[in-house]
Design a protein around this motif. Sequence first.
Motif, short mmCIF file in Angstrom:
data_model
loop_
_atom_site.label_atom_id
_atom_site.label_comp_id
_atom_site.label_asym_id
_atom_site.label_seq_id
_atom_site.Cartn_x
_atom_site.Cartn_y
_atom_site.Cartn_z
N PHE A 132 48.10 31.01 -48.74
CA PHE A 132 47.44 31.21 -47.45
C PHE A 132 48.45 31.18 -46.31
O PHE A 132 48.37 31.98 -45.36
CB PHE A 132 46.38 30.14 -47.22
N LYS A 136 48.84 34.15 -43.85
CA LYS A 136 48.60 33.93 -42.42
C LYS A 136 49.82 34.34 -41.59
O LYS A 136 49.70 34.92 -40.50
CB LYS A 136 48.26 32.46 -42.17
N LEU A 222 41.88 37.82 -41.10
CA LEU A 222 42.52 36.52 -40.92
C LEU A 222 41.49 35.42 -40.76
O LEU A 222 41.63 34.33 -41.33
CB LEU A 222 43.46 36.56 -39.71
N SER A 225 39.96 34.74 -44.15
CA SER A 225 40.93 34.02 -44.98
C SER A 225 41.04 32.57 -44.54
O SER A 225 41.14 31.65 -45.37
CB SER A 225 42.29 34.71 -44.91
N THR A 226 41.01 32.37 -43.21
CA THR A 226 41.09 31.00 -42.67
C THR A 226 39.85 30.20 -43.07
O THR A 226 39.96 29.03 -43.45
CB THR A 226 41.22 31.03 -41.14
N ASP A 227 38.68 30.83 -43.00
CA ASP A 227 37.45 30.16 -43.42
C ASP A 227 37.49 29.79 -44.90
O ASP A 227 37.06 28.70 -45.29
CB ASP A 227 36.23 31.04 -43.13
N GLU A 229 40.14 29.26 -46.63
CA GLU A 229 41.10 28.16 -46.79
C GLU A 229 40.47 26.83 -46.39
O GLU A 229 40.64 25.82 -47.08
CB GLU A 229 42.35 28.44 -45.94
N LYS A 230 39.73 26.82 -45.30
CA LYS A 230 39.07 25.59 -44.87
C LYS A 230 38.05 25.12 -45.91
O LYS A 230 37.93 23.93 -46.20
CB LYS A 230 38.38 25.82 -43.53
#
Length: 314
Positions: A132, A136, A222, A225-227, A229-230
């Motif tokens: 990630f 990112k 992005l 992908s961030t969601d 990852e969280k």
Amino acid sequence: MKLVFLLPIAAFGLDASQLADDGANAGSRANPIRKVVTMLQKMQTKITAEGKREEELYEKFACYCKTGSSDLSASISAAENKVPAVTSQLEATKEKLAQTKADLKQAIVDRAAAKDAIAKATAIREKEAKAFAAEKEEFDTNIAALDKAVAALEKGMVGGFLQTPAAKAIRQLALNSQDMLDVDRQQLVAFLSGSQGVGYAPQSGEIVGILKTMLETMSKALAESTDSEKSAIATYEGMMAAKKKEVEALTASIEAKTQAIGTMGVEIVQMEEDLSDTQAALLEDKKFLAGLDKSCASKKAEWEERSKTRAEEL
């Protein structure tokens, strides 16, 4: 010794008055009859005293037979009740010990599995986090390049922008993108390559529109992908909390079972010794009681015979 009194006073042909006279004259001459009577009286007194002492001794022995037999019977009864009780408790403790050992073994296996799950999940999480971070970084670089391109084009700084690393990055991005229409890709690549010349008019908005579409798509990707990852982090942390709690519980269980196994081991040894001692004492008490009953019966018969004989002697 059996004494039979065969010498009554009448046997000597004497009456009481004569004996009285003889007694009155005892001081003047020796009286053989008086001597015999006196001797017999003393013997009778002695035999009576001896009989009384023997009776006292027998009564003490008879009392011992009664109380000793009662005490031994009570001890034997208690031991006979204790042996099966201790045996049952010993077997139950051994079964419990075996089960506790099996549970301990399983708890150790489960704890190892939980720790292994933690290690594997951590390795996967680290790998995902690394992926990630790289993704990112790429997104951030491309988004920054697109932001610069849009700003430059909107300000009419076409020539200057085409010479920047951002322009080259966008061109490469367009070539690799699977989401763009071919017509948009060709137009953008041609523009970034300078084939449309420097007379580009920003007010047409075609290239800017393409760039903004790319920017929007990439920003959305992005964000997704961030969601993800969280979510992955939250899942990992939840799993870590549960597994750590499981490891702590298993560790406490292992310690408790280990201690219980030691305690039960000592209890088993003590119960085995107690059982062995009780069985040995029971055997000895039974032997002693049998001997005591026999001895008491023998002494009783002897006493009855002795009492009969003494009565005849008197």
